[in-house]
Design an enzyme around this catalytic site. Structure first.
Site, short mmCIF file in Angstrom:
data_model
loop_
_atom_site.label_atom_id
_atom_site.label_comp_id
_atom_site.label_asym_id
_atom_site.label_seq_id
_atom_site.Cartn_x
_atom_site.Cartn_y
_atom_site.Cartn_z
N ARG A 88 -9.79 -0.37 3.36
CA ARG A 88 -9.60 0.26 4.69
C ARG A 88 -8.14 0.19 4.94
O ARG A 88 -7.45 1.20 5.24
CB ARG A 88 -10.46 -0.14 5.91
CG ARG A 88 -11.94 0.01 6.01
CD ARG A 88 -12.08 1.63 5.86
NE ARG A 88 -13.32 1.86 5.71
CZ ARG A 88 -13.91 2.55 5.11
NH1 ARG A 88 -13.32 3.33 4.31
NH2 ARG A 88 -15.31 2.82 5.01
N GLU A 91 -6.87 2.59 2.61
CA GLU A 91 -6.89 3.95 3.15
C GLU A 91 -5.86 4.45 3.87
O GLU A 91 -5.44 5.38 4.21
CB GLU A 91 -8.43 4.21 3.51
CG GLU A 91 -8.85 5.27 4.23
CD GLU A 91 -10.15 5.60 4.63
OE1 GLU A 91 -10.68 4.42 4.97
OE2 GLU A 91 -10.79 6.51 5.08
N SER A 114 11.19 -4.20 6.80
CA SER A 114 11.21 -5.56 6.04
C SER A 114 9.81 -5.99 6.05
O SER A 114 8.98 -5.90 6.98
CB SER A 114 12.16 -6.42 6.78
OG SER A 114 12.00 -7.71 6.17
#
Length: 147
Positions: A88, A91, A114
């Protein structure tokens, strides 16, 4: 016209008019991140939203139709992790990665967030429809330098 070509025309017109993603989002009446994601081809706009974009940017209805086409979410290349939670997050980066890069660079300049001077926090947010997970990524902005 496909979403990639529409994205190119939108970004060109945005630049020519000196508009920000936030200003376009205001015209679309949506959140800046969602609108940017849609303009980069990762979301499907409604007719009203697409019409607002092309009206603001002076583009034609072919662009509006492309913005209304189903999105090819997560269209970045790369292997997909199999662990469901990590999948997920993968995704999320696939769908919103280019959006986040565009919004960060528009707000801060040419650079990155960063991952060494970095904090992450996870919060549980009570919600009657089901508790929500809030992940906060907090990294120092690092401009690219010229040499």
């Amino acid at each position: 016209m496909d979403k990639m070509r529409a994205m190119e025309l939108v970004l060109e017109a945005k630049s020519m008019k000196g508009l920000t993603f936030s200003e376009i989002a205001e015209a679309v009446d949506r959140h800046t991140v969602w609108t940017t994601s849609a303009l980069l081809g990762q979301q499907q706009m409604s007719m009203t939203e697409a019409d607002a974009v092309v009206d603001l940017l002076g583009l034609d209805m072919d662009v509006a139709r492309a913005l209304q086409a189903p999105a090819d979410k997560g269209s970045l290349d790369g292997p997909v992790p199999t662990d469901p939670l990590i999948h997920r997050f993968h995704e999320i980066v696939q769908v919103y990665g280019t959006t986040l890069r565009s919004v960060i660079q528009e707000e801060f300049g040419d650079g990155l967030m960063s991952s060494t001077d970095f904090r992450i926090d996870v919060e549980r947010i009570a919600d009657p429809a089901g508790d929500r997970v809030r992940v906060i990524l907090d990294g120092r902005f690092e401009p690219y330098r010229k040499w």
